[in-house]
Design a protein around this motif. Sequence first.
Motif, PDB file in Angstrom:
ATOM      1  N   ASP A  70       0.680  -1.219   0.067  1.00  0.00           N
ATOM      2  CA  ASP A  70      -0.124   0.016  -0.127  1.00  0.00           C
ATOM      3  C   ASP A  70       0.899   1.312   0.001  1.00  0.00           C
ATOM      4  O   ASP A  70       0.421   2.183  -0.677  1.00  0.00           O
ATOM      5  N   SER A  71       1.938   1.222   0.665  1.00  0.00           N
ATOM      6  CA  SER A  71       2.851   2.378   0.947  1.00  0.00           C
ATOM      7  C   SER A  71       3.527   2.730  -0.486  1.00  0.00           C
ATOM      8  O   SER A  71       3.612   3.757  -1.087  1.00  0.00           O
ATOM      9  N   VAL A  72       3.972   1.615  -1.167  1.00  0.00           N
ATOM     10  CA  VAL A  72       4.571   1.899  -2.615  1.00  0.00           C
ATOM     11  C   VAL A  72       3.442   2.332  -3.622  1.00  0.00           C
ATOM     12  O   VAL A  72       3.855   3.407  -4.300  1.00  0.00           O
ATOM     13  N   ARG A  73       2.221   1.817  -3.664  1.00  0.00           N
ATOM     14  CA  ARG A  73       1.271   2.362  -4.352  1.00  0.00           C
ATOM     15  C   ARG A  73       0.664   3.591  -4.045  1.00  0.00           C
ATOM     16  O   ARG A  73       0.800   4.496  -4.884  1.00  0.00           O
ATOM     17  N   LYS A  74       0.920   4.296  -2.940  1.00  0.00           N
ATOM     18  CA  LYS A  74       0.491   5.507  -2.464  1.00  0.00           C
ATOM     19  C   LYS A  74       1.546   6.353  -3.103  1.00  0.00           C
ATOM     20  O   LYS A  74       1.347   7.385  -3.635  1.00  0.00           O
ATOM     21  N   ARG A  75       2.879   6.112  -2.724  1.00  0.00           N
ATOM     22  CA  ARG A  75       3.795   6.551  -3.357  1.00  0.00           C
ATOM     23  C   ARG A  75       4.045   6.964  -4.852  1.00  0.00           C
ATOM     24  O   ARG A  75       4.304   7.882  -5.377  1.00  0.00           O
ATOM     25  N   GLN A  76       3.654   5.960  -5.426  1.00  0.00           N
ATOM     26  CA  GLN A  76       3.584   6.006  -6.963  1.00  0.00           C
ATOM     27  C   GLN A  76       2.216   6.948  -7.369  1.00  0.00           C
ATOM     28  O   GLN A  76       2.473   7.736  -8.331  1.00  0.00           O
ATOM     29  N   GLN A  77       1.133   6.862  -6.767  1.00  0.00           N
ATOM     30  CA  GLN A  77       0.087   7.664  -7.221  1.00  0.00           C
ATOM     31  C   GLN A  77       0.430   9.247  -6.664  1.00  0.00           C
ATOM     32  O   GLN A  77       0.004  10.156  -7.329  1.00  0.00           O
ATOM     33  N   VAL A  78       1.226   9.340  -5.682  1.00  0.00           N
ATOM     34  CA  VAL A  78       1.312  10.917  -5.233  1.00  0.00           C
ATOM     35  C   VAL A  78       2.591  11.331  -6.420  1.00  0.00           C
ATOM     36  O   VAL A  78       2.412  12.687  -6.653  1.00  0.00           O
ATOM     37  N   SER A  79       3.446  10.384  -6.784  1.00  0.00           N
ATOM     38  CA  SER A  79       4.437  10.903  -7.871  1.00  0.00           C
ATOM     39  C   SER A  79       3.754  11.132  -9.380  1.00  0.00           C
ATOM     40  O   SER A  79       3.782  12.205  -9.838  1.00  0.00           O
ATOM     41  N   ALA A  80       2.604  10.193  -9.430  1.00  0.00           N
ATOM     42  CA  ALA A  80       2.034  10.678 -10.725  1.00  0.00           C
ATOM     43  C   ALA A  80       1.299  11.782 -10.651  1.00  0.00           C
ATOM     44  O   ALA A  80       1.174  12.729 -11.507  1.00  0.00           O
TER      45      ALA A  80
END
Length: 353
Positions: free
Chosen positions: A144-154
């Motif tokens: 979940d943390s990795v997915r959230k970081r990816q979403q924030v970056s996008a």
Amino acid sequence: PVFTSINPDDLMQTVGSVRTIRIMGMNIKNVDVLSEIMVTVGGERCTIDLGTTTDTVLSCQPPQNLSIVSSTSPKKRQSSSNGKVVVAVGRFLFYTPGSITFVSNNVASFPISAVAGGVAGGGVGLILLLVLVVVIIVVVSRRDSVRKRQQVSALMMQMETLETNMAEECKKAFTELQTELQDVVNVHDKNYPYRDFRSFAMKFLFPTAEDDHPILKPVQFPVCVSEKEAMKCLENFRELIQNKQVLLTMIHTLESQHGRFKMQDRCNVASLLMVALQEDLHYATEILQALLTDHVRTMATKSNPRLLFRSTGTVAEKMLANWLCFLLHPYIQEHAGEPLFALFRAIKSQLEK
């Protein structure tokens, strides 16, 4: 004698190592011959211990191998069985103080090491289960943390792209505006289409009326009434409306007829009053002030006082708009009209391109 119950410590016995059964009672030693007392457990006779028998406790020793649990048949063998205790005094007196549970040697001699092994195995299994749950939680949280970081970056990339595009569009629009403003010609031309006070007031007081409105025409009297009488009636009516109390009462009476006095009627009454009182604006201001005071008090008692002066739903609000129209015409013609019309022409020129 009376036998009431069995000692709680003797209610469970192990076959092969049966302990003494103590039966509680009263007046046990009153029997002349204790041999008249017979105790049976599960139908088998027990040996009475005379040495430990007291007046309230009867001690007896059941046989070591009872037939109720010593069956060798696999279908009949049980881990435990109940033996009913019966105390007979003589031939006719019987007591049943309770039952005793006899546990077989197989159950009683269950190895402690096996129990300890089972407990240890269960503990290890529980620890492994807890470790597995923790690992799953850590993996899910990390994912979940990795997915959230990816979403924030996008999202940040999208915002940067949007800001860049917006800056480019603003720069382009500003350049086009600078170029187009140079094409606006004759914006400050002095030929403004001003209306005289009469046409300005007519367009404001009666916006839907044409040039043939009755107030623009000469007064026409009925055939049955002479001109002198009609003029006298008009003078009398003029004197009535010059009476402040009469005029306010007439307006309040008209407004109280909600079903018959409609919105268009309110506008017409307010416009006609301003036309009739235009020669005496001081008196018209007093009437307007009184009407506005009553209107504000009425709106303050209602649940929607914020709607005050947002529409022309009353005679007072329409008269206020007409009053401002009369007073603002010189200011618009001398000061505000020129810049407002220049702005209008500039906006219109841009919209037409």
